[in-house]
Design a protein around this motif. Structure first.
Motif, mmCIF file in Angstrom:
data_model
loop_
_atom_site.group_PDB
_atom_site.id
_atom_site.type_symbol
_atom_site.label_atom_id
_atom_site.label_comp_id
_atom_site.label_asym_id
_atom_site.label_seq_id
_atom_site.Cartn_x
_atom_site.Cartn_y
_atom_site.Cartn_z
ATOM 1 N N ALA A 9 0.821 -1.209 0.000
ATOM 2 C CA ALA A 9 0.000 0.000 0.000
ATOM 3 C C ALA A 9 0.856 1.261 0.000
ATOM 4 N N VAL A 10 1.919 1.278 0.816
ATOM 5 C CA VAL A 10 2.821 2.429 0.852
ATOM 6 C C VAL A 10 3.499 2.621 -0.493
ATOM 7 N N ASP A 11 3.979 1.543 -1.077
ATOM 8 C CA ASP A 11 4.673 1.649 -2.361
ATOM 9 C C ASP A 11 3.729 2.073 -3.476
ATOM 10 N N ASP A 12 2.497 1.604 -3.435
ATOM 11 C CA ASP A 12 1.518 2.038 -4.442
ATOM 12 C C ASP A 12 1.245 3.537 -4.319
ATOM 13 N N ALA A 13 1.156 4.031 -3.098
ATOM 14 C CA ALA A 13 0.927 5.459 -2.895
ATOM 15 C C ALA A 13 2.114 6.281 -3.386
ATOM 16 N N LEU A 14 3.320 5.843 -3.057
ATOM 17 C CA LEU A 14 4.516 6.568 -3.481
ATOM 18 C C LEU A 14 4.666 6.569 -4.997
ATOM 19 N N THR A 15 4.409 5.433 -5.627
ATOM 20 C CA THR A 15 4.548 5.392 -7.081
ATOM 21 C C THR A 15 3.456 6.213 -7.765
ATOM 22 N N THR A 16 2.281 6.280 -7.166
ATOM 23 C CA THR A 16 1.220 7.129 -7.716
ATOM 24 C C THR A 16 1.621 8.597 -7.657
ATOM 25 N N LEU A 20 2.152 10.852 -11.059
ATOM 26 C CA LEU A 20 1.396 12.085 -11.264
ATOM 27 C C LEU A 20 2.316 13.288 -11.434
ATOM 28 N N GLY A 21 3.297 13.405 -10.565
ATOM 29 C CA GLY A 21 4.174 14.568 -10.593
ATOM 30 C C GLY A 21 5.260 14.491 -11.639
ATOM 31 N N ASN A 22 5.958 13.375 -11.707
ATOM 32 C CA ASN A 22 7.099 13.243 -12.606
ATOM 33 C C ASN A 22 6.683 12.882 -14.032
ATOM 34 N N ASP A 23 5.830 11.895 -14.175
ATOM 35 C CA ASP A 23 5.490 11.383 -15.506
ATOM 36 C C ASP A 23 4.420 12.212 -16.206
ATOM 37 N N GLU A 24 3.509 12.809 -15.441
ATOM 38 C CA GLU A 24 2.380 13.521 -16.042
ATOM 39 C C GLU A 24 2.424 15.031 -15.833
ATOM 40 N N GLY A 25 3.352 15.498 -14.994
ATOM 41 C CA GLY A 25 3.504 16.932 -14.786
ATOM 42 C C GLY A 25 2.318 17.587 -14.095
ATOM 43 N N ILE A 31 -6.805 14.515 -3.493
ATOM 44 C CA ILE A 31 -7.949 13.986 -4.234
ATOM 45 C C ILE A 31 -7.507 13.251 -5.483
ATOM 46 N N ARG A 32 -6.442 13.734 -6.155
ATOM 47 C CA ARG A 32 -5.939 13.035 -7.338
ATOM 48 C C ARG A 32 -5.323 11.691 -6.958
ATOM 49 N N VAL A 33 -4.625 11.668 -5.836
ATOM 50 C CA VAL A 33 -4.051 10.399 -5.375
ATOM 51 C C VAL A 33 -5.173 9.412 -5.057
ATOM 52 N N ALA A 34 -6.218 9.890 -4.385
ATOM 53 C CA ALA A 34 -7.355 9.026 -4.036
ATOM 54 C C ALA A 34 -8.028 8.475 -5.286
ATOM 55 N N GLU A 35 -8.257 9.345 -6.281
ATOM 56 C CA GLU A 35 -8.897 8.907 -7.525
ATOM 57 C C GLU A 35 -8.059 7.857 -8.235
ATOM 58 N N ARG A 36 -6.759 8.087 -8.303
ATOM 59 C CA ARG A 36 -5.891 7.159 -9.021
ATOM 60 C C ARG A 36 -5.798 5.797 -8.329
ATOM 61 N N ILE A 160 4.981 9.728 -31.394
ATOM 62 C CA ILE A 160 4.499 9.489 -30.035
ATOM 63 C C ILE A 160 5.669 9.102 -29.140
ATOM 64 N N GLU A 161 5.764 9.760 -27.982
ATOM 65 C CA GLU A 161 6.800 9.411 -27.017
ATOM 66 C C GLU A 161 6.295 8.363 -26.020
ATOM 67 N N ARG A 162 5.131 8.627 -25.440
ATOM 68 C CA ARG A 162 4.596 7.705 -24.442
ATOM 69 C C ARG A 162 3.077 7.857 -24.383
ATOM 70 N N VAL A 163 2.431 6.856 -23.801
ATOM 71 C CA VAL A 163 0.979 6.882 -23.643
ATOM 72 C C VAL A 163 0.626 6.574 -22.197
ATOM 73 N N PHE A 164 -0.525 7.065 -21.754
ATOM 74 C CA PHE A 164 -1.009 6.765 -20.409
ATOM 75 C C PHE A 164 -1.240 5.263 -20.313
ATOM 76 N N GLU A 165 -0.687 4.660 -19.269
ATOM 77 C CA GLU A 165 -0.666 3.201 -19.217
ATOM 78 C C GLU A 165 -1.581 2.588 -18.171
ATOM 79 N N GLU A 166 -2.221 3.399 -17.344
ATOM 80 C CA GLU A 166 -2.936 2.852 -16.194
ATOM 81 C C GLU A 166 -4.409 2.563 -16.446
ATOM 82 N N ASP A 167 -4.836 2.577 -17.684
ATOM 83 C CA ASP A 167 -6.230 2.302 -18.041
ATOM 84 C C ASP A 167 -6.216 1.236 -19.134
#
Length: 222
Positions: A9-16, A20-25, A31-36, A160-167
């Motif tokens: 759970a801790v690692d999932d929160a940290l990677t989220t 959000l910050g590093n990969d998606e800017g 609330i964004r962390v909760a949604e993700r 294309i450089e990258r695509v959103f991967e979590e959906d």
């Protein structure tokens, strides 16, 4: 002994927070962390308090969340293992591309500090994941483009450089339409009243909703 994951759970929160910050800017807020993570705001609030007490995150006066150096180190360890797992599953095991993220999320927790360097070498020290993301600690150039497909002007052409991967459903759509990292795309039309863009790839036109077009990052140098 191998260094195993002890608190998923801790690692999932940290990677989220990292994604959000590093990969998606994005500004990282609770609330964004909760949604993700698919958790309730009170649950995430409690988690964030624990991460703060552990010295893994900081929260500023505007409630924006940032990883501390220790938090970045821990997040990058898990992100690296996740993206190595994606490479193994998609490129070696030939798993369907669109399944890569979800399966790697299960697989990453089985990679230890002993097997990780072996995996890196066996995979040929891959610089990026199958979805176009740099692999922390392996990629020599971790810079990420901030330009999205939705930002392209009519007549622009780039790849294309990258695509959103979590959906996974969105990845299936990208796969069906050929929207993969490295593919060249041209912007044919912005239609703001319809909230769509029309792009050209492989000699054909594809219409995307603006929200979907914001889930694709493109090379900003061309």
């Amino acid at each position: 002994m191998p260094k195993q994951v002890t608190n998923v759970a801790v690692d999932d929160a940290l990677t989220t927070i990292y994604r959000l910050g590093n990969d998606e800017g994005e500004d990282v807020i609770a609330i964004r962390v909760a949604e993700r993570l698919g958790l309730t705001p009170p649950t995430v609030s409690g988690m964030l308090s624990r991460l703060s007490r552990a010295g893994l995150i900081e929260v500023d006066a505007r409630k924006r969340i940032a990883l501390t150096p220790s938090g970045v180190e821990r997040a990058e360890e898990m992100v690296r293992r996740h993206r190595l797992a994606e490479c193994l599953l998609v490129e070696v095991f030939q798993l369907e591309w669109w399944r890569g993220y979800e399966e790697a999320h299960l697989f990453e927790h089985a990679i230890s500090s002993v097997t990780e360097p072996l995996l890196i070498e066996r995979l040929g020290r891959p610089a990026r994941s199958p979805f176009g993301y740099p692999i922390p600690g392996v990629s020599p150039d971790a810079r990420l483009s901030e330009r999205r497909l939705a930002d392209m002007a009519t007549g622009d052409s780039t790849h294309i450089e990258r695509v959103f991967e979590e959906d996974e459903e969105l990845l299936q759509f990208f796969d069906q339409e050929g929207l993969h990292p490295g593919v060249t795309v041209g912007m044919r039309e912005h239609a703001p009243l319809r909230d769509t863009v029309t792009i050209e790839l492989d000699g054909r036109e594809v219409i995307l909703g603006m929200q979907t077009a914001r889930r694709v990052w493109v090379d900003e140098s061309s």
